[in-house]
Design an enzyme around this catalytic site. Sequence first.
Site, PDB file in Angstrom:
ATOM      1  N   ARG A 246      -4.959   0.374  -6.907  1.00  0.00           N
ATOM      2  CA  ARG A 246      -3.718   0.937  -6.355  1.00  0.00           C
ATOM      3  C   ARG A 246      -3.133   2.022  -7.243  1.00  0.00           C
ATOM      4  O   ARG A 246      -2.442   2.911  -6.775  1.00  0.00           O
ATOM      5  CB  ARG A 246      -2.644  -0.158  -6.218  1.00  0.00           C
ATOM      6  CG  ARG A 246      -2.915  -1.162  -5.143  1.00  0.00           C
ATOM      7  CD  ARG A 246      -1.624  -1.926  -4.819  1.00  0.00           C
ATOM      8  NE  ARG A 246      -1.890  -3.165  -4.114  1.00  0.00           N
ATOM      9  CZ  ARG A 246      -2.099  -3.259  -2.811  1.00  0.00           C
ATOM     10  NH1 ARG A 246      -2.099  -2.182  -2.064  1.00  0.00           N
ATOM     11  NH2 ARG A 246      -2.327  -4.427  -2.244  1.00  0.00           N
TER      12      ARG A 246
ATOM     13  N   LYS B  19      -7.394   6.826  10.182  1.00  0.00           N
ATOM     14  CA  LYS B  19      -8.825   6.722  10.518  1.00  0.00           C
ATOM     15  C   LYS B  19      -8.924   6.627  12.042  1.00  0.00           C
ATOM     16  O   LYS B  19      -8.936   5.511  12.588  1.00  0.00           O
ATOM     17  CB  LYS B  19      -9.418   5.434   9.929  1.00  0.00           C
ATOM     18  CG  LYS B  19      -9.543   5.359   8.422  1.00  0.00           C
ATOM     19  CD  LYS B  19     -10.206   4.011   8.051  1.00  0.00           C
ATOM     20  CE  LYS B  19     -10.153   3.720   6.590  1.00  0.00           C
ATOM     21  NZ  LYS B  19     -10.591   2.345   6.261  1.00  0.00           N
TER      22      LYS B  19
ATOM     23  N   GLU C  40       3.794   4.164   6.214  1.00  0.00           N
ATOM     24  CA  GLU C  40       2.552   3.403   6.006  1.00  0.00           C
ATOM     25  C   GLU C  40       1.588   4.205   5.121  1.00  0.00           C
ATOM     26  O   GLU C  40       1.623   5.435   5.126  1.00  0.00           O
ATOM     27  CB  GLU C  40       1.883   3.144   7.365  1.00  0.00           C
ATOM     28  CG  GLU C  40       1.735   1.723   7.801  1.00  0.00           C
ATOM     29  CD  GLU C  40       1.059   0.758   6.861  1.00  0.00           C
ATOM     30  OE1 GLU C  40       1.016   0.956   5.635  1.00  0.00           O
ATOM     31  OE2 GLU C  40       0.555  -0.245   7.371  1.00  0.00           O
ATOM     32  N   ASP C  41       0.738   3.500   4.399  1.00  0.00           N
ATOM     33  CA  ASP C  41      -0.290   4.183   3.612  1.00  0.00           C
ATOM     34  C   ASP C  41      -1.395   4.695   4.534  1.00  0.00           C
ATOM     35  O   ASP C  41      -1.835   5.831   4.437  1.00  0.00           O
ATOM     36  CB  ASP C  41      -0.874   3.261   2.522  1.00  0.00           C
ATOM     37  CG  ASP C  41      -1.310   1.897   3.048  1.00  0.00           C
ATOM     38  OD1 ASP C  41      -1.124   1.598   4.254  1.00  0.00           O
ATOM     39  OD2 ASP C  41      -1.849   1.112   2.246  1.00  0.00           O
TER      40      ASP C  41
ATOM     41  N   GLY D 223       0.767  -1.245   0.000  1.00  0.00           N
ATOM     42  CA  GLY D 223       0.000   0.000   0.000  1.00  0.00           C
ATOM     43  C   GLY D 223       0.798   1.295   0.000  1.00  0.00           C
ATOM     44  O   GLY D 223       0.386   2.281  -0.604  1.00  0.00           O
TER      45      GLY D 223
ATOM     46  N   ASP E 204      -5.453   2.118  10.297  1.00  0.00           N
ATOM     47  CA  ASP E 204      -6.883   1.818  10.431  1.00  0.00           C
ATOM     48  C   ASP E 204      -7.074   1.284  11.863  1.00  0.00           C
ATOM     49  O   ASP E 204      -7.113   2.080  12.805  1.00  0.00           O
ATOM     50  CB  ASP E 204      -7.196   0.780   9.334  1.00  0.00           C
ATOM     51  CG  ASP E 204      -8.643   0.398   9.194  1.00  0.00           C
ATOM     52  OD1 ASP E 204      -9.491   1.280   9.133  1.00  0.00           O
ATOM     53  OD2 ASP E 204      -8.935  -0.807   9.109  1.00  0.00           O
TER      54      ASP E 204
ATOM     55  N   ASP F 245      -5.809  -0.585  -2.211  1.00  0.00           N
ATOM     56  CA  ASP F 245      -6.555  -1.432  -3.153  1.00  0.00           C
ATOM     57  C   ASP F 245      -7.854  -1.982  -2.576  1.00  0.00           C
ATOM     58  O   ASP F 245      -8.059  -2.021  -1.364  1.00  0.00           O
ATOM     59  CB  ASP F 245      -5.693  -2.627  -3.564  1.00  0.00           C
ATOM     60  CG  ASP F 245      -5.535  -3.636  -2.423  1.00  0.00           C
ATOM     61  OD1 ASP F 245      -5.243  -3.207  -1.290  1.00  0.00           O
ATOM     62  OD2 ASP F 245      -5.727  -4.841  -2.649  1.00  0.00           O
TER      63      ASP F 245
ATOM     64  N   PHE G 221     -14.230   2.777   3.806  1.00  0.00           N
ATOM     65  CA  PHE G 221     -13.255   2.046   2.988  1.00  0.00           C
ATOM     66  C   PHE G 221     -12.877   2.891   1.771  1.00  0.00           C
ATOM     67  O   PHE G 221     -13.736   3.413   1.066  1.00  0.00           O
ATOM     68  CB  PHE G 221     -13.834   0.693   2.547  1.00  0.00           C
ATOM     69  CG  PHE G 221     -12.806  -0.140   1.823  1.00  0.00           C
ATOM     70  CD1 PHE G 221     -11.804  -0.779   2.535  1.00  0.00           C
ATOM     71  CD2 PHE G 221     -12.826  -0.251   0.444  1.00  0.00           C
ATOM     72  CE1 PHE G 221     -10.824  -1.525   1.880  1.00  0.00           C
ATOM     73  CE2 PHE G 221     -11.860  -0.998  -0.221  1.00  0.00           C
ATOM     74  CZ  PHE G 221     -10.860  -1.627   0.498  1.00  0.00           C
ATOM     75  N   ILE G 222     -11.574   3.007   1.530  1.00  0.00           N
ATOM     76  CA  ILE G 222     -11.087   3.836   0.423  1.00  0.00           C
ATOM     77  C   ILE G 222     -10.135   3.055  -0.483  1.00  0.00           C
ATOM     78  O   ILE G 222      -9.588   2.029  -0.067  1.00  0.00           O
ATOM     79  CB  ILE G 222     -10.366   5.103   0.943  1.00  0.00           C
ATOM     80  CG1 ILE G 222      -9.212   4.710   1.893  1.00  0.00           C
ATOM     81  CG2 ILE G 222     -11.323   6.050   1.659  1.00  0.00           C
ATOM     82  CD1 ILE G 222      -8.206   5.796   2.063  1.00  0.00           C
TER      83      ILE G 222
HETATM   84  P1  IMP Z   1      -4.708  -1.896  10.226  1.00  0.00           P
HETATM   85  O1  IMP Z   1      -3.788  -3.004  10.668  1.00  0.00           O
HETATM   86  O2  IMP Z   1      -6.151  -2.209  10.538  1.00  0.00           O
HETATM   87  O3  IMP Z   1      -4.290  -0.538  10.751  1.00  0.00           O
HETATM   88  O4  IMP Z   1      -4.707  -1.844   8.662  1.00  0.00           O
HETATM   89  C1  IMP Z   1      -3.597  -1.513   7.994  1.00  0.00           C
HETATM   90  C2  IMP Z   1      -3.550  -1.984   6.565  1.00  0.00           C
HETATM   91  O5  IMP Z   1      -4.817  -2.356   6.025  1.00  0.00           O
HETATM   92  C3  IMP Z   1      -3.089  -0.805   5.771  1.00  0.00           C
HETATM   93  O6  IMP Z   1      -1.699  -0.832   5.689  1.00  0.00           O
HETATM   94  C4  IMP Z   1      -3.772  -0.983   4.447  1.00  0.00           C
HETATM   95  O7  IMP Z   1      -2.931  -1.706   3.594  1.00  0.00           O
HETATM   96  C5  IMP Z   1      -5.023  -1.763   4.757  1.00  0.00           C
HETATM   97  N1  IMP Z   1      -6.202  -0.846   4.827  1.00  0.00           N
HETATM   98  C6  IMP Z   1      -6.728  -0.248   5.917  1.00  0.00           C
HETATM   99  N2  IMP Z   1      -7.786   0.516   5.604  1.00  0.00           N
HETATM  100  C7  IMP Z   1      -7.938   0.404   4.261  1.00  0.00           C
HETATM  101  C8  IMP Z   1      -8.874   0.990   3.317  1.00  0.00           C
HETATM  102  O8  IMP Z   1      -9.783   1.775   3.633  1.00  0.00           O
HETATM  103  N3  IMP Z   1      -8.689   0.634   2.013  1.00  0.00           N
HETATM  104  C9  IMP Z   1      -7.702  -0.227   1.592  1.00  0.00           C
HETATM  105  N4  IMP Z   1      -6.812  -0.767   2.443  1.00  0.00           N
HETATM  106  C10 IMP Z   1      -6.933  -0.475   3.766  1.00  0.00           C
HETATM  107 MG    MG Z   2      -0.562  -0.980   4.139  1.00  0.00          MG
END
Ligand code: IMP
Ligand code: MG
Length: 192
Positions: free
Chosen positions: A181, A147, A115-116, A60, A119, A175, A168-169
């Site tokens: 992407r 977020k 990081e992208d 990402g 979440d 992606d 969700f984006i």
């Molecule tokens: P986390 O572990 O829940 O913080 O999620 C992190 C990873 O999930 C990110 O590095 C993204 O690659 C993916 N992710 C989280 N939210 C989204 C979204 O809204 N769209 C697409 N990928 C997401």
């Molecule tokens: Mg990621």
Amino acid sequence: MCNFPVGIKKRQMKRVKLWDKEFEISLPNADIQLAIKEIANKMRVDLEGKKTLFICILNGAFMFASELMKEVELSDAEISFLKLASYAGTSSTGEVKELIGLNEEISGRNVVIIEDIVDSGHTIKGVIAQVIEKGAKDVKIATLLFKPDALQVDIKLDYVGIVIPNDFIVGFGLDYDRRGRNLKDIYTLVKE
Ligand code: IMP
Ligand code: MG
């Protein structure tokens, strides 16, 4: 840090369809570039002379890392990559798989994780633990998107580009089941 632009609804809505789902534009590329420039300006001041190792979390963060590294202009910076996967469809599986690991010497280094999006925060928390375990001197986090309403862990984010709602984006590296992407803008899932 910029907040989610409020005037966006007034602009003409651009839509894309990926697999079975419709997405509409929520962050145009110009807003993303502005947020990246702000992060780069802060980093240049904080990290000058620190011989920083940047770790880009694939897949990402590839687009964010590429733009950020061009803007930051630190002559002693190094960049490496860690490939992880945790998402399936439009939600996190909760389990973070490591697909390609780190080979670099981390011990005693100043590290910035790129990081992208943060979440739930589980992915970034796991990466921080790994880097600390390998003996990093200092660990900072840079995320393009955050977020806050989805966050489930206690972490400090050092550089945040844009704070977004818990939707969700896709686009700019993110992606939906491998698609989207390559989009230069960011799009939000249209709820039926
Ligand atoms: P986390 O572990 O829940 O913080 O999620 C992190 C990873 O999930 C990110 O590095 C993204 O690659 C993916 N992710 C989280 N939210 C989204 C979204 O809204 N769209 C697409 N990928 C997401
Ligand atoms: Mg990621």
